[in-house]
Design an enzyme around this catalytic site. Structure first.
Site, PDB file in Angstrom:
ATOM      1  NE  ARG A 153      -1.892  -1.216   3.663  1.00  0.00           N
ATOM      2  CZ  ARG A 153      -1.664  -2.309   4.120  1.00  0.00           C
ATOM      3  NH1 ARG A 153      -2.305  -3.431   3.571  1.00  0.00           N
ATOM      4  NH2 ARG A 153      -0.626  -2.590   4.979  1.00  0.00           N
ATOM      5  CB  ILE A 154       3.582   2.372   2.370  1.00  0.00           C
ATOM      6  CG1 ILE A 154       2.745   2.377   3.558  1.00  0.00           C
ATOM      7  CG2 ILE A 154       4.471   3.551   2.290  1.00  0.00           C
ATOM      8  CD1 ILE A 154       3.361   2.181   4.774  1.00  0.00           C
ATOM      9  NE  ARG A 242       9.337  -2.088  12.041  1.00  0.00           N
ATOM     10  CZ  ARG A 242       8.493  -0.996  12.178  1.00  0.00           C
ATOM     11  NH1 ARG A 242       8.297   0.064  11.546  1.00  0.00           N
ATOM     12  NH2 ARG A 242       7.327  -1.347  12.770  1.00  0.00           N
ATOM     13  CD  GLU A 271      13.773   2.962  15.086  1.00  0.00           C
ATOM     14  OE1 GLU A 271      12.686   2.998  15.626  1.00  0.00           O
ATOM     15  OE2 GLU A 271      13.746   3.089  13.854  1.00  0.00           O
ATOM     16  CG  HIS A 290      10.051   4.562  13.935  1.00  0.00           C
ATOM     17  ND1 HIS A 290      10.634   3.457  14.119  1.00  0.00           N
ATOM     18  CD2 HIS A 290       8.810   4.482  13.189  1.00  0.00           C
ATOM     19  CE1 HIS A 290       9.626   2.736  13.770  1.00  0.00           C
ATOM     20  NE2 HIS A 290       8.547   3.018  13.119  1.00  0.00           N
TER      21      HIS A 290
END
Ligand code: MLT
Length: 328
Positions: A153-154, A242, A271, A290
């Site tokens: 989708r993205i 990611r 992170e 993020h």
């Protein structure tokens, strides 16, 4: 009112979503729970937990949470949840995969444009009192080949905007039916190397798996052409998916050697990424902490979607966004 279920919300949730859970008759307890407390049974008596990315639900924590029936991930990535352990314990895991698409699309385009026109770098200069007009000559996205790793989708949303900016869309996605790429006007590469050989701009939109770990490595970055349509536009990488898909050490040395002209990351191998991360200090790097899904609109949708999925799961029905289908 008879309380139907107790739900722990550990990483925050939009107020509208909390009231949706409460209106369904559930008790919502909000607040971050430390790992040591989770390991010591802090979730005892809770039927469900809703997390974002800060709370990590390891197999040990799941084993210490025997009353849990549903885990809700308010977002897309479920890499902070041990799905196998949840499945074996009979716990349903649901996520909210659609709600943040537009926000991540917009951040990706923002990073691409910012890289090409030195927006972050020029701003850093201005703050230091420099007027570096000549040094800030950029290139256009128009006429360049954009390589999308993963075409869900993205990526399809990014492709749509990039096309309107005049980019040619390429993708590598071994799980994609060719007709989907065709319908979106994207050239589907059978081999990831061929995507790198073709594209000066690469944006990542796949999950982090064993297969995609360090998929962007030094060997592949060296394959990128560095020019297109007679313009030496250099090579550019964006990652809003990611951390860990790009080998960050290799990215830093590629920036240092000039193989990669710019890199923009929203996600990192470790992170929170801090000033100790040398990549962040490179002048041709810019990043964000993020924040792909961090818009008011996305968080409202994410909250409502996950609330609905958890309510359904607690009622014994199968939500559409069930991630560990095999547990049933
Ligand atoms: C997601 O997987 O939904 C995004 O990366 C945002 C987040 O982790 O909160």
């Amino acid at each position: 009112m008879h309380i139907m279920a107790r739900i722990a919300v550990t990483d925050g949730m939009a107020p509208g979503a909390v009231s949706r859970l409460e209106k369904a008759g559930h008790e919502v307890v909000q607040g971050f729970i430390e790992k040591s407390d989770l390991l010591n049974g802090a979730l005892d008596g809770f039927d469900a937990i809703i997390v974002r990315s800060a709370t990590k639900l390891s197999s040990e924590i799941i084993a210490a949470s025997s009353s849990l029936k549903v885990i809700g991930r308010a977002g897309v990535g479920v890499d902070n949840i041990d799905l196998k352990a949840a499945g074996s314990a009979g716990i349903m895991v649901v996520n909210a995969p659609n709600a943040s698409t537009q926000s991540v699309v917009e951040l990706t385009i923002g990073h691409l444009l910012s890289s090409l026109r030195h927006v972050a770098k020029a701003d850093r200069g201005l703050r230091e009192g420099k007027w570096e007009k000549k040094q800030m000559k950029g290139t256009e996205l128009s006429g360049k080949c954009l390589g999308l790793i993963g075409f869900g989708r993205i990526a399809q949303g990014v492709a749509k905007v990039a096309k309107t900016l005049g980019m040619e869309i390429h993708t590598y996605d071994p799980y994609l039916p060719p007709k989907v790429a065709k319908s979106q006007g994207a050239y589907l590469h059978k081999k990831v190397d061929s995507l790198f050989q073709t594209c000066t701009h690469i944006s990542i939109h796949c999950n982090l798996t064993e297969e995609t770990h360090h998929l962007v490595n030094e060997k592949r970055m060296k394959m990128m052409p560095g020019k297109q349509g007679g313009i030496a536009c250099g090579n550019h990488i964006v990652n809003c998916a990611r951390g860990g898909i790009i080998d960050e050490d290799a990215l830093l040395s590629s920036l240092e050697s000039g193989i990669i002209t710019s890199a923009a990351l929203d996600v990192f191998e470790v992170e929170p990424a801090t000033g100790n991360n040398k990549l962040i200090q490179h002048e041709n790097f810019h990043g964000t902490p993020h924040i792909g899904a961090a818009t008011m609109e996305a968080q409202r949708r994410v909250g409502l979607d996950i609330a609905d999925a958890v309510i359904l799961g607690l009622s014994g029905k199968k939500p559409k966004t069930l991630v560990n289908g095999s547990f049933l």
